[in-house]
Design a protein around this motif. Structure first.
Motif, short mmCIF file in Angstrom:
data_model
loop_
_atom_site.label_atom_id
_atom_site.label_comp_id
_atom_site.label_asym_id
_atom_site.label_seq_id
_atom_site.Cartn_x
_atom_site.Cartn_y
_atom_site.Cartn_z
N SER A 175 -37.42 -77.82 -16.49
CA SER A 175 -38.68 -78.43 -17.10
C SER A 175 -38.34 -78.34 -18.59
CB SER A 175 -39.62 -77.33 -17.12
OG SER A 175 -39.37 -75.89 -17.64
N SER A 176 -37.29 -77.63 -18.93
CA SER A 176 -36.43 -77.74 -20.32
C SER A 176 -34.81 -77.39 -20.28
CB SER A 176 -37.24 -76.86 -21.48
OG SER A 176 -36.96 -75.56 -21.03
N ALA A 177 -34.37 -78.12 -21.36
CA ALA A 177 -33.03 -78.00 -21.60
C ALA A 177 -32.64 -76.61 -21.74
CB ALA A 177 -32.49 -78.76 -22.80
N SER A 178 -33.39 -75.68 -22.62
CA SER A 178 -32.89 -74.48 -22.87
C SER A 178 -32.92 -73.78 -21.42
CB SER A 178 -33.84 -73.80 -23.59
OG SER A 178 -35.24 -73.81 -23.15
N ASP A 179 -33.86 -73.91 -20.31
CA ASP A 179 -33.87 -73.16 -19.20
C ASP A 179 -32.33 -73.20 -18.43
OD1 ASP A 179 -36.42 -72.42 -19.47
OD2 ASP A 179 -37.34 -73.99 -18.30
N TRP A 180 -32.07 -74.39 -18.23
CA TRP A 180 -30.64 -74.48 -17.44
C TRP A 180 -29.39 -74.37 -18.23
CZ3 TRP A 180 -26.96 -77.64 -18.56
CH2 TRP A 180 -27.08 -79.07 -19.37
N LEU A 181 -29.54 -74.42 -19.62
CA LEU A 181 -28.40 -74.26 -20.44
C LEU A 181 -28.26 -72.74 -20.56
CD1 LEU A 181 -28.77 -76.96 -23.36
CD2 LEU A 181 -26.87 -76.55 -21.73
N GLU A 182 -29.57 -71.90 -20.37
CA GLU A 182 -29.17 -70.44 -20.49
C GLU A 182 -28.65 -69.83 -19.25
OE1 GLU A 182 -29.65 -68.57 -23.20
OE2 GLU A 182 -30.32 -70.00 -24.48
N SER A 183 -29.14 -70.46 -18.15
CA SER A 183 -28.84 -69.69 -16.93
C SER A 183 -27.36 -70.34 -16.22
CB SER A 183 -29.83 -70.13 -15.92
OG SER A 183 -30.24 -71.40 -15.73
N VAL A 184 -26.88 -71.67 -16.54
CA VAL A 184 -25.77 -72.05 -16.13
C VAL A 184 -24.55 -71.23 -16.21
CG1 VAL A 184 -25.27 -73.65 -17.87
CG2 VAL A 184 -24.86 -74.31 -15.42
N PRO A 185 -24.33 -70.79 -17.39
CA PRO A 185 -23.03 -69.87 -17.57
C PRO A 185 -22.91 -68.93 -16.47
CG PRO A 185 -23.78 -70.26 -19.73
CD PRO A 185 -24.91 -70.78 -18.75
N GLY A 186 -24.02 -68.15 -16.41
CA GLY A 186 -24.18 -66.97 -15.20
C GLY A 186 -23.65 -67.57 -14.00
N TYR A 187 -24.31 -68.62 -13.60
CA TYR A 187 -24.06 -69.29 -12.23
C TYR A 187 -22.63 -69.66 -12.39
CZ TYR A 187 -24.76 -72.52 -8.40
OH TYR A 187 -24.63 -73.35 -6.97
N MET A 188 -21.90 -70.32 -13.16
CA MET A 188 -20.69 -70.61 -13.00
C MET A 188 -19.78 -69.30 -13.04
SD MET A 188 -20.86 -73.68 -16.08
CE MET A 188 -19.22 -74.03 -16.21
N LYS A 189 -20.17 -68.15 -13.65
CA LYS A 189 -19.32 -67.03 -13.52
C LYS A 189 -19.22 -66.54 -12.18
CE LYS A 189 -18.51 -62.56 -15.69
NZ LYS A 189 -18.98 -61.67 -16.87
N LEU A 190 -20.73 -66.81 -11.74
CA LEU A 190 -20.78 -66.05 -10.32
C LEU A 190 -19.91 -66.84 -9.27
CD1 LEU A 190 -22.40 -63.94 -8.61
CD2 LEU A 190 -24.09 -65.41 -8.36
N TYR A 191 -19.97 -68.30 -9.21
CA TYR A 191 -19.33 -69.27 -8.32
C TYR A 191 -18.08 -69.84 -8.86
CZ TYR A 191 -23.56 -68.21 -5.68
OH TYR A 191 -24.51 -67.69 -5.43
N CYS A 192 -17.20 -69.15 -9.76
CA CYS A 192 -16.26 -70.07 -10.44
C CYS A 192 -15.01 -70.21 -9.41
CB CYS A 192 -15.66 -69.17 -11.66
SG CYS A 192 -15.04 -67.67 -11.23
N THR A 193 -14.96 -69.30 -8.45
CA THR A 193 -13.83 -69.50 -7.26
C THR A 193 -14.25 -70.35 -6.35
OG1 THR A 193 -14.54 -67.56 -6.15
CG2 THR A 193 -12.80 -67.18 -8.08
N GLU A 194 -15.58 -71.04 -6.27
CA GLU A 194 -15.94 -71.81 -5.22
C GLU A 194 -15.63 -73.55 -5.43
OE1 GLU A 194 -16.95 -70.43 -2.27
OE2 GLU A 194 -16.52 -68.62 -3.26
N ASN A 195 -14.68 -73.65 -6.16
CA ASN A 195 -14.46 -75.17 -6.55
C ASN A 195 -15.52 -76.01 -6.67
OD1 ASN A 195 -11.47 -74.46 -6.21
ND2 ASN A 195 -11.89 -74.27 -3.93
N LEU A 196 -16.30 -75.45 -7.36
CA LEU A 196 -17.60 -76.35 -7.77
C LEU A 196 -17.17 -77.48 -8.70
CD1 LEU A 196 -20.42 -73.83 -8.26
CD2 LEU A 196 -20.00 -75.15 -6.40
N SER A 197 -17.60 -78.66 -8.49
CA SER A 197 -17.30 -79.86 -9.34
C SER A 197 -18.62 -79.89 -10.44
CB SER A 197 -17.25 -80.91 -8.44
OG SER A 197 -18.74 -81.28 -7.97
N VAL A 198 -18.15 -80.64 -11.49
CA VAL A 198 -19.42 -80.92 -12.48
C VAL A 198 -20.39 -81.32 -11.69
CG1 VAL A 198 -19.73 -81.94 -14.57
CG2 VAL A 198 -17.48 -80.90 -14.50
N GLU A 199 -20.34 -82.37 -11.07
CA GLU A 199 -21.37 -82.92 -10.42
C GLU A 199 -22.33 -82.19 -9.65
OE1 GLU A 199 -18.35 -83.88 -10.31
OE2 GLU A 199 -18.34 -86.15 -10.93
N GLU A 200 -21.72 -81.07 -9.05
CA GLU A 200 -22.45 -79.82 -8.30
C GLU A 200 -23.14 -79.25 -9.21
OE1 GLU A 200 -19.84 -79.38 -4.17
OE2 GLU A 200 -18.96 -78.56 -6.07
#
Length: 289
Positions: A175-200
């Protein structure tokens, strides 16, 4: 499990298995007032008790504040607060049912469904599905001779999840930029070894890839792909620093298909090979000892 029954009141207590109490959330008891007439409290509790107003009206008071609640509303008793609740005299019939929890995760879990000591009630927060879950919980607690630990754990989470089932529709994660911008670093840290692309990553955030890259880079001063690489290499150094972890095992743990690909990426990032890093780290460790 034991049961305590009084006129117009039923309450069932759980005797949890040891592993239940180690998971941060477990059911302490569950009960109901089918014909609620008397005043409850003043009292302070050591657990987290979510009370569901099934019908009628209830006057709920906590720490000197009060609110009138109707069918479909709920309130939560938090440890440390002093509360009372009573039937609205104008209502011919009032029914309350509750389930109490214990566990260190409860404050953050309740906050996730907008309940906290400062605002311990919700309006229009549940439907028949929540009442059905409570009924099932109480049915299991009535059978103390059987072990229902796993079922009760599942139902506990299910009950909290059933609070306001339309919440996510009214407050979408994107719903707002701040929501996903705040949460995405934690998501990336959790799944950094899963070869996630920028598109994903952009799809998870619910935004277009180009917008994701621009907004992320503007907020954190680094591109998403570079940030992901940084997370992977930081984890690589932690693994390589651990005694007994081989370079091959490190490479496979980080999602690389072979040792050569990992060694090339590591050398490009740090300016030294994984072998040189391990040798240098072990030499410095020995010197400190």
């Amino acid at each position: 499990m034991t049961v305590n029954q009084r006129p117009s009141r039923e309450e069932y207590f759980n005797n949890p298995a040891h592993f239940e109490t180690q998971l941060g959330l477990w059911i302490f008891k569950s009960g109901s007032h089918p014909f609620f007439t008397e005043k409850a409290g003043p009292r302070s509790v050591e657990f987290y008790s979510i009370h569901f107003v099934a019908c009628g009206k209830v006057l709920f008071e906590w720490d000197g504040r009060n609110v009138s609640l109707s069918a479909g509303d709920l309130f939560c008793l938090f440890p440390g607060s002093v509360y009372t609740y009573a039937k609205d005299c104008d209502q011919p019939s009032t029914m309350i049912t509750w389930t109490a929890f214990m566990g260190e995760l409860m404050p953050s879990i309740l906050k996730h469904v907008d309940l906290c000591p400062e605002q311990p009630y919700r309006r229009n927060a549940f439907g028949e599905s929540a009442l059905a879950v409570i009924k099932e919980i109480q049915g299991l607690l009535r059978q103390p001779q059987q072990d229902h630990s796993l079922q009760l754990m599942s139902l506990g989470f299910q009950l909290i999840h059933s609070i306001d089932p339309n919440r996510n529709q009214r407050h979408p994660a994107s719903s707002s930029a701040s929501d996903w911008l705040e949460s995405v670093p934690g998501y990336m840290k959790l799944y950094c070894t899963e070869n996630l692309s920028v598109e994903e990553l952009a799809a998870w955030a619910g935004v277009h890839r180009s917008h994701f890259t621009r907004a992320f880079t503007r907020r954190y001063g680094i591109s998403p792909s570079r940030y992901m690489q940084q997370l992977i290499m930081e984890k690589a150094t932690r693994l390589l620093s651990a005694e007994g972890t081989s370079i091959t095992h490190t490479a496979l743990s980080l999602g690389y298909s072979d040792l050569f690909t990992f060694s090339r990426a590591f050398t490009r990032y740090f300016g030294m090979t994984p072998s040189a890093f391990v040798k240098g780290h072990r030499s410095s460790s020995t010197a400190r000892e």
